[in-house]
Scaffold this active site. Structure first.
Site, PDB file in Angstrom:
ATOM      1  N   HIS A 174      -3.082  -8.096   3.607  1.00 49.30           N
ATOM      2  CA  HIS A 174      -3.624  -7.631   4.849  1.00 49.30           C
ATOM      3  C   HIS A 174      -4.101  -8.646   5.853  1.00 49.30           C
ATOM      4  CE1 HIS A 174      -4.640  -3.970   7.180  1.00 49.30           C
ATOM      5  NE2 HIS A 174      -6.095  -4.638   7.447  1.00 49.30           N
ATOM      6  N   SER A 234      -3.200  -3.299  11.673  1.00 46.37           N
ATOM      7  CA  SER A 234      -4.173  -2.323  11.019  1.00 46.37           C
ATOM      8  C   SER A 234      -4.583  -0.957  11.797  1.00 46.37           C
ATOM      9  CB  SER A 234      -5.647  -3.300  10.447  1.00 46.37           C
ATOM     10  OG  SER A 234      -6.255  -2.434   9.554  1.00 46.37           O
ATOM     11  N   ASP A 266      -0.714  -5.699   0.323  1.00 46.10           N
ATOM     12  CA  ASP A 266      -1.662  -5.340   1.237  1.00 46.10           C
ATOM     13  C   ASP A 266      -2.942  -4.280   0.273  1.00 46.10           C
ATOM     14  OD1 ASP A 266      -3.756  -3.969   3.198  1.00 46.10           O
ATOM     15  OD2 ASP A 266      -2.113  -4.315   4.636  1.00 46.10           O
TER      16      ASP A 266
END
Length: 239
Positions: A213, A109, A180
């Site tokens: 995610h 991320s 995501d």
């Protein structure tokens, strides 16, 4: 101002060191536990913890973050000062490794964004602020992330033959889940395209249809395979 750094020592002969960067609000401990389980006995992992700072996306609420971010995408205004200081922290952690050890950076991320930014600083030979980038990277990996400062990258890489050469040879791996909902898949895909179109010729982009995610074993298996090949850790080239 940085939190605790967790180190996973190699279980076999030490051939490579990778700094791995966590996502927004996380810390180095959670990733060190996962990385320790990977079948990569020749890699030493260094998992630092980001400084706690006010983060715009949280309305200024303090969180562990590698840089300030208003929006988790490549459209967000870039906090070059924050990116530079985190990229310098990574380079600093790698700079004390023995000379014969291959060096890399990876992350998830926002950590992936910092890792990819570090890769572009290495190719350009300098940070966003113009200071020289001091270490020699062999790989960069970004999971569920994006590429900061993508708009100015082309000019930087085309500014010198050396930068173009480094860009063309640095192995980069980007992985992204199509489900995501935090860093949208299109941002990962666009980031891979931006790298390819600016002369990063060795970009592997993997997509996972149902992945959100987070990370899954299938993804980490591919990271293991890719690192083994890119760092030449396979049995055939270990002598």
């Amino acid at each position: 101002e940085y939190g605790r750094t967790h180190v996973v020592r190699p279980k076999g002969a030490h051939k490579a060191t990778i700094v791995w960067l966590h996502g927004l609000g996380d810390n180095g401990a959670s990733w060190s536990q996962l990385l320790e389980t990977l079948p990569l006995p020749n890699i030493k992992w260094i998992c630092p913890t980001a400084p706690t700072r006010p983060v715009a996306i949280f309305g200024g609420f303090p969180s562990t973050a590698w840089f300030d971010v208003a929006d988790l995408s490549e459209d967000s205004p870039d906090d070059v000062e924050g990116l530079d200081s985190s990229a310098a922290h990574v380079a600093n952690l790698l700079s004390t490794e023995p000379a014969d050890i291959k060096l890399g950076v990876g992350g998830f991320s926002m950590g992936a964004a910092t890792a990819l930014y570090s890769g572009t600083c290495f190719a350009h030979g300098k940070y966003g602020n113009g200071n020289p980038y001091p270490v020699n990277l062999s790989v960069a990996v970004g999971l569920s992330g994006w590429l900061p400062c993508a708009r100015s990258l082309k000019n930087k890489i085309e500014s010198s033959q050396e930068a173009a050469q480094k860009a063309s040879s640095l192995p980069l791996m980007l992985c992204h889940g199509k489900a995501d909902d935090v860093v949208l898949y299109k941002h990962g895909e666009r980031s891979a395209d931006a790298l390819k179109s600016t002369g990063f010729a060795n970009v592997e982009f993997k997509s996972y249809s149902r992945l959100g995610h987070y990370t899954v074993p299938e993804e980490m298996d591919e990271v293991v395979k890719w690192l083994t090949a890119s760092l030449e850790l396979g049995s055939s080239s270990s002598t």
